[in-house]
Design a protein around this motif. Structure first.
Motif, PDB file in Angstrom:
ATOM      1  N   HIS A   9      38.571  46.475  27.963  1.00 29.58           N
ATOM      2  CA  HIS A   9      38.095  46.613  29.346  1.00 29.58           C
ATOM      3  C   HIS A   9      38.138  45.261  30.040  1.00 29.58           C
ATOM      4  O   HIS A   9      38.276  44.222  29.398  1.00 29.58           O
ATOM      5  CB  HIS A   9      36.671  47.177  29.347  1.00 29.58           C
ATOM      6  N   PHE A  10      37.991  45.283  31.370  1.00 32.82           N
ATOM      7  CA  PHE A  10      37.982  44.040  32.144  1.00 32.82           C
ATOM      8  C   PHE A  10      37.100  44.238  33.372  1.00 32.82           C
ATOM      9  O   PHE A  10      36.916  45.358  33.843  1.00 32.82           O
ATOM     10  CB  PHE A  10      39.400  43.620  32.535  1.00 32.82           C
ATOM     11  N   PRO A  11      36.532  43.143  33.899  1.00 35.98           N
ATOM     12  CA  PRO A  11      35.617  43.269  35.033  1.00 35.98           C
ATOM     13  C   PRO A  11      36.358  43.613  36.326  1.00 35.98           C
ATOM     14  O   PRO A  11      37.558  43.375  36.456  1.00 35.98           O
ATOM     15  CB  PRO A  11      34.963  41.889  35.123  1.00 35.98           C
ATOM     16  N   ALA A  12      35.611  44.133  37.283  1.00 39.61           N
ATOM     17  CA  ALA A  12      36.201  44.601  38.540  1.00 39.61           C
ATOM     18  C   ALA A  12      36.171  43.543  39.628  1.00 39.61           C
ATOM     19  O   ALA A  12      36.384  43.869  40.807  1.00 39.61           O
ATOM     20  CB  ALA A  12      35.471  45.861  39.008  1.00 39.61           C
ATOM     21  N   ASP A  13      35.935  42.275  39.291  1.00 32.47           N
ATOM     22  CA  ASP A  13      35.921  41.204  40.289  1.00 32.47           C
ATOM     23  C   ASP A  13      37.198  41.243  41.132  1.00 32.47           C
ATOM     24  O   ASP A  13      38.299  41.460  40.596  1.00 32.47           O
ATOM     25  CB  ASP A  13      35.812  39.839  39.609  1.00 32.47           C
ATOM     26  N   VAL A  14      37.056  40.977  42.435  1.00 30.77           N
ATOM     27  CA  VAL A  14      38.181  41.192  43.347  1.00 30.77           C
ATOM     28  C   VAL A  14      39.356  40.274  43.052  1.00 30.77           C
ATOM     29  O   VAL A  14      40.494  40.595  43.402  1.00 30.77           O
ATOM     30  CB  VAL A  14      37.739  41.021  44.816  1.00 30.77           C
ATOM     31  N   HIS A  15      39.108  39.123  42.407  1.00 23.88           N
ATOM     32  CA  HIS A  15      40.227  38.216  42.125  1.00 23.88           C
ATOM     33  C   HIS A  15      40.921  38.546  40.811  1.00 23.88           C
ATOM     34  O   HIS A  15      41.869  37.861  40.423  1.00 23.88           O
ATOM     35  CB  HIS A  15      39.745  36.765  42.096  1.00 23.88           C
ATOM     36  N   GLY A  16      40.480  39.612  40.135  1.00 27.97           N
ATOM     37  CA  GLY A  16      41.019  39.948  38.833  1.00 27.97           C
ATOM     38  C   GLY A  16      42.060  41.048  38.862  1.00 27.97           C
ATOM     39  O   GLY A  16      42.784  41.229  39.851  1.00 27.97           O
ATOM     40  N   LEU A  17      42.126  41.816  37.784  1.00 25.54           N
ATOM     41  CA  LEU A  17      43.190  42.796  37.599  1.00 25.54           C
ATOM     42  C   LEU A  17      42.975  44.102  38.353  1.00 25.54           C
ATOM     43  O   LEU A  17      43.930  44.857  38.567  1.00 25.54           O
ATOM     44  CB  LEU A  17      43.336  43.117  36.103  1.00 25.54           C
ATOM     45  N   ALA A  18      41.746  44.394  38.736  1.00 25.50           N
ATOM     46  CA  ALA A  18      41.458  45.686  39.357  1.00 25.50           C
ATOM     47  C   ALA A  18      42.258  45.852  40.647  1.00 25.50           C
ATOM     48  O   ALA A  18      42.285  44.956  41.491  1.00 25.50           O
ATOM     49  CB  ALA A  18      39.961  45.810  39.633  1.00 25.50           C
ATOM     50  N   GLN A  19      42.923  47.018  40.788  1.00 27.24           N
ATOM     51  CA  GLN A  19      43.737  47.305  41.978  1.00 27.24           C
ATOM     52  C   GLN A  19      44.631  46.108  42.307  1.00 27.24           C
ATOM     53  O   GLN A  19      44.716  45.657  43.451  1.00 27.24           O
ATOM     54  CB  GLN A  19      42.824  47.649  43.154  1.00 27.24           C
ATOM     55  N   PHE A  20      45.334  45.626  41.287  1.00 29.80           N
ATOM     56  CA  PHE A  20      45.998  44.328  41.422  1.00 29.80           C
ATOM     57  C   PHE A  20      47.024  44.305  42.544  1.00 29.80           C
ATOM     58  O   PHE A  20      47.091  43.346  43.320  1.00 29.80           O
ATOM     59  CB  PHE A  20      46.663  43.923  40.101  1.00 29.80           C
ATOM     60  N   ASP A  21      47.852  45.340  42.645  1.00 28.98           N
ATOM     61  CA  ASP A  21      48.857  45.364  43.715  1.00 28.98           C
ATOM     62  C   ASP A  21      48.550  46.442  44.745  1.00 28.98           C
ATOM     63  O   ASP A  21      49.447  46.942  45.428  1.00 28.98           O
ATOM     64  CB  ASP A  21      50.266  45.537  43.137  1.00 28.98           C
TER      65      ASP A  21
ATOM     66  N   GLN B 217      40.086  27.435  37.354  1.00 25.87           N
ATOM     67  CA  GLN B 217      39.081  26.529  37.889  1.00 25.87           C
ATOM     68  C   GLN B 217      37.745  26.766  37.190  1.00 25.87           C
ATOM     69  O   GLN B 217      37.522  27.797  36.556  1.00 25.87           O
ATOM     70  CB  GLN B 217      38.913  26.768  39.388  1.00 25.87           C
ATOM     71  N   HIS B 218      36.836  25.797  37.340  1.00 23.18           N
ATOM     72  CA  HIS B 218      35.492  25.972  36.833  1.00 23.18           C
ATOM     73  C   HIS B 218      34.791  27.067  37.639  1.00 23.18           C
ATOM     74  O   HIS B 218      34.776  27.010  38.872  1.00 23.18           O
ATOM     75  CB  HIS B 218      34.699  24.667  36.959  1.00 23.18           C
ATOM     76  N   PRO B 219      34.208  28.062  36.971  1.00 23.61           N
ATOM     77  CA  PRO B 219      33.403  29.038  37.705  1.00 23.61           C
ATOM     78  C   PRO B 219      32.284  28.314  38.450  1.00 23.61           C
ATOM     79  O   PRO B 219      31.783  27.292  37.964  1.00 23.61           O
ATOM     80  CB  PRO B 219      32.849  29.938  36.596  1.00 23.61           C
ATOM     81  N   PRO B 220      31.877  28.767  39.657  1.00 21.30           N
ATOM     82  CA  PRO B 220      32.235  30.047  40.262  1.00 21.30           C
ATOM     83  C   PRO B 220      33.555  30.061  41.027  1.00 21.30           C
ATOM     84  O   PRO B 220      33.889  31.076  41.628  1.00 21.30           O
ATOM     85  CB  PRO B 220      31.061  30.301  41.207  1.00 21.30           C
ATOM     86  N   GLU B 221      34.300  28.932  41.065  1.00 20.29           N
ATOM     87  CA  GLU B 221      35.621  28.968  41.682  1.00 20.29           C
ATOM     88  C   GLU B 221      36.524  29.889  40.858  1.00 20.29           C
ATOM     89  O   GLU B 221      36.362  30.006  39.631  1.00 20.29           O
ATOM     90  CB  GLU B 221      36.219  27.565  41.758  1.00 20.29           C
ATOM     91  N   THR B 222      37.493  30.525  41.513  1.00 23.22           N
ATOM     92  CA  THR B 222      38.194  31.626  40.844  1.00 23.22           C
ATOM     93  C   THR B 222      39.711  31.478  40.804  1.00 23.22           C
ATOM     94  O   THR B 222      40.402  32.385  40.356  1.00 23.22           O
ATOM     95  CB  THR B 222      37.856  32.955  41.535  1.00 23.22           C
ATOM     96  N   ALA B 223      40.250  30.355  41.272  1.00 20.99           N
ATOM     97  CA  ALA B 223      41.710  30.198  41.265  1.00 20.99           C
ATOM     98  C   ALA B 223      42.220  29.907  39.858  1.00 20.99           C
ATOM     99  O   ALA B 223      41.504  29.382  39.002  1.00 20.99           O
ATOM    100  CB  ALA B 223      42.120  29.078  42.207  1.00 20.99           C
TER     101      ALA B 223
END
Length: 737
Positions: free
Chosen positions: A350-362, A216-222
């Motif tokens: 590296h990658f950002p820690a945004d909650v919708h991203g890869l950090a702590q993914f599962d 989606q267009h930021p700031p939407e995150t899907a």
């Protein structure tokens, strides 16, 4: 719709299992939902929390599914046979709807894919993971698959299921850690995320698809379903011959571009160009300017504009800021038809820690290291990939192949390689963990880079890779079998730092720093170098290239022109960031476009014309590029005239190629009659003079050519007295005629 009665006494569904369904707690939903054999009959179990009645429709006949007492939305009932059916629901208001049941469909992922995924060696994970529009068992829909080995439950959430994670939990494929589901009726343009119950049973923030092809267009995150199959390329001729354009002996002059700020449409809210608009305007401009390649700052989807793309979350999605994936292909296709290569900046470090991203993914440190001494980047507040984990390394290598294969990209410039190579990068003692031998080298990252280069060069003919690497790590552009990292090229950060430091000084002080312009030759052929004047040099208060120059306005332009002449005459491929070619006064601002109005003024247009002519001269003169990476292509004529701040050298190509001589005068004093040794007798054409009037100079020089005299000078049998304009570079090419 027939009203359902009380549950059948032989229903295979227990009250406890029905509660698990309603609470989204099924670990193996395909063992319960959909058609199941029980006591010699087929039963269908379904969950629809909006329904007060539900039936399975086969061949136009509805077969009621009975509600389970005390568990709203859970229905179960027998059907005549194991055959295709639709689910028809009705709510208390009498509204009805009908849809396919995702749980009547079998798996999509095949045995070989499953084996390679479990082994962590599937080099093209995007072929299996992500969201793929397809026909499955005769029905059109989308197959979703995601790696989350430690999750207790993974669901697709989207408009189709009202973003309710209880509705479409996925199937876990054995030991692969991959979850999958085929959902009929979902297609191109549908927004979706994954909802996970983590390893500790916690409901997590919904996640974007790590292998999603759109966002989606930021700031939407899907993530967004994008059908990337079926593009009709028109670049077959380029693809067959591009290896010659990416070779070490090719003229390579790169125009580095941040697409969001190259040009904007003021009349439409100052929006950036679309991919399709850039396919016309940017490609046409770069071709006219004589560049050989366009290099884009990362176009992988990223949530924050101010990261310029260097903190990506959607590694497999071209940013929607400029259009959908096929339109990015339109841009690449247009570049190729114009004879331009396309390089992408790629960020595997590296990658950002945004909650919708890869950090702590599962719910665990899946993609990153758990220990912040290995897994957290202090400079950028980002997470560091666990390069030693097979599946993570495979994810990154697959991503590199994805851009090269699916988008016909010609090369990858790998960002921040130094930060990957060293465990103590930007860390104090005690903030990092040594390798197994007690050293600072990151063996796992080194292995990843080597494997990436070997696989990319092996699988995709004709491409190039380049490393942004700022240390003296040995063999960055040496083959892996020779102990190197396997990159095709390395950015020469040392050359950039030394020469910019020199040219920013007042000319009266330059004689004390003369070696900064010569030192680069000591190591110029230790790697296959690209000379970079990149975005990093014209941002964050560093000023534009023009404002770096000392002196009054006229001297600033003259210094810059002389420096560009020095750069194009120096061994090494060239890279120039957008806006530097028009000598704009303002430093780069990602929120606005290049100062195109500056190019309307003679002095700025003159620098632009100079860069164009330098590119064309470079491409047309083999002695200026053929041996960019070989010591046999360079010879000093004058390296020690520090009092006059003059440098002179010879560039040579192959047998029969006329040599070129480059002479730089970095003082504001004209040197008339300055004798320079020349390696061949006869006439030497003044192929370029940065003081020429069309470039904004005063037209001083050598009237188009010089003729040698039989007088030894600079170790040569022939020489000629030259007029060296103040703050200038001239390039002479031997005229065999």
């Amino acid at each position: 719709m027939t009203d359902a009665s009380a549950p059948h006494p032989q229903a295979p569904l227990s009250h406890e299992t029905a509660q698990q369904i309603a609470h989204g707690a099924l670990h193996d939903p395909f063992a319960i939902l959909g058609p199941q054999d029980h006591a010699g009959q087929v039963w269908v179990t379904a969950y629809d929390p909006g329904a007060s009645a539900l039936e399975a429709v086969m061949d136009g006949t509805g077969h009621p599914l009975q509600p389970v007492d005390g568990v709203p939305g859970v229905f179960c009932g027998p059907v005549p046979a194991r055959a295709p059916y639709m689910l028809r629901g009705r709510n208390a208001a009498g509204e009805t709807w009908e849809h396919e049941d995702p749980y009547r469909f079998g798996p999509v992922i095949g045995e070989m894919d499953e084996y390679l995924l479990a082994e962590g060696t599937h080099q093209r994970v995007w072929k299996v993971l992500g969201a793929h529009v397809m026909d499955h068992e005769g029905v059109r829909g989308t197959h979703f698959a995601v790696w989350a080995p430690n999750a207790r439950r993974v669901s697709v959430v989207c408009d189709y299921n009202s973003w309710d994670g209880r509705r479409n939990p996925m199937r876990l494929r054995g030991s692969t850690g991959v979850w999958e589901i085929f959902i009929p009726g979902i297609g191109e343009g549908a927004a979706y995320k994954y909802e996970l119950i983590g390893a500790q049973g916690q409901l997590m923030a919904q996640k974007a698809d790590p292998v999603g092809f759109g966002s989606q267009h930021p700031p939407e995150t899907a993530s967004v379903v994008r059908d990337i199959a079926g593009y009709g390329w028109h670049d077959g001729k380029w693809m067959k011959s591009r290896s010659a354009s990416n070779a070490h002996d090719a003229p390579i002059s790169v125009y580095e571009v941040h697409l969001g700020s190259w040009k904007r449409i003021a009349e439409e809210g100052n929006r950036p160009l679309s991919y399709k608009e850039a396919a016309v305007e940017l490609v046409g401009y770069a071709r006219d300017m004589g560049f050989t390649h366009i290099e884009f700052l990362p176009i992988s989807e990223h949530p924050f504009d101010g990261s310029w793309g260097y903190q990506p979350i959607g590694l497999f999605a071209p940013t929607i800021r400029h259009g959908p994936p096929h339109e990015f292909r339109d841009l690449v296709d247009a570049a190729h038809k114009a004879g331009l290569g396309v390089i992408l900046d790629w960020v595997p470090g590296h990658f950002p820690a945004d909650v919708h991203g890869l950090a702590q993914f599962d719910g665990t440190a899946l993609y990153e290291h758990a220990d912040p001494r290995e897994g957290f980047h202090q400079d950028w507040n980002t997470m560091i990939y666990n390069f030693g984990r097979t599946e993570v390394a495979n994810f990154l290598i697959s991503n590199a192949l994805y851009w090269l294969e699916e988008y016909h990209v010609d090369g990858l410039r790998v960002d921040a390689v130094a930060s990957m190579l060293y465990r103590d990068y930007s860390r104090e003692e005690g903030q990092w963990i040594p390798n197994k031998d007690g050293g600072r080298e990151n063996y796992e990252a080194i292995s990843l880079l080597q494997r990436t280069n070997m696989i990319c060069y092996g699988e995709v003919p004709g491409i190039l890779t380049a490393a942004e690497e700022s240390t003296s790590f040995p063999g960055v552009s040496k083959p892996v079998d020779a102990g190197g990292l396997g990159f095709g090229f390395k950015w020469n950060m040392g050359w950039m730092n030394d020469t910019l430091d020199y040219i920013e000084r007042e000319p009266v002080h330059r004689k004390h720093h003369h070696h900064q312009m010569t030192f680069g030759i000591h190591y110029a052929f230790s790697e296959n170098f690209i000379l970079p004047i990149s975005h990093d040099e014209v941002v964050h208060g560093k000023g534009s290239m023009l404002t770096k120059m000392p002196g009054l306005e006229g001297d600033k332009f003259a210094n810059l022109r002389a420096y560009y002449g020095f750069m194009w005459g120096h061994p090494g491929k060239k890279l120039l960031f957008m806006g530097c070619e028009i000598a704009q006064w303002s430093e780069w601002n990602y929120k606005d476009q290049i100062d195109w109005k500056a190019a309307e003024y003679h002095t700025h247009a003159g620098v632009q014309r100079l860069v164009r002519d330098l590119n064309h001269l470079y491409r047309e003169t083999p002695s200026l590029y053929l041996k960019d990476c070989e010591p046999g292509g360079f010879e000093w004529l004058e390296a020690n005239d520090m009092d006059n701040s003059i440098y002179a050298w010879v560039r040579r190509g192959g047998p029969g190629d006329p040599p070129a001589v480059v002479v730089c005068n970095f003082t504001p004093v004209e040197r008339s009659g300055y004798r320079v040794g020349l390696p061949l007798p006869g006439r030497w054409r003044e192929a370029l003079n940065t003081d020429a009037e069309p470039y904004g100079g005063q037209g001083r020089g050598n009237m188009g050519s010089v003729t040698t005299e039989e007088k030894d000078w600079h170790g040569q049998d022939h020489s000629a007295p030259l007029t060296l304009p103040p703050l200038s570079t001239i390039i002479l090419v031997h005229d065999e005629d």
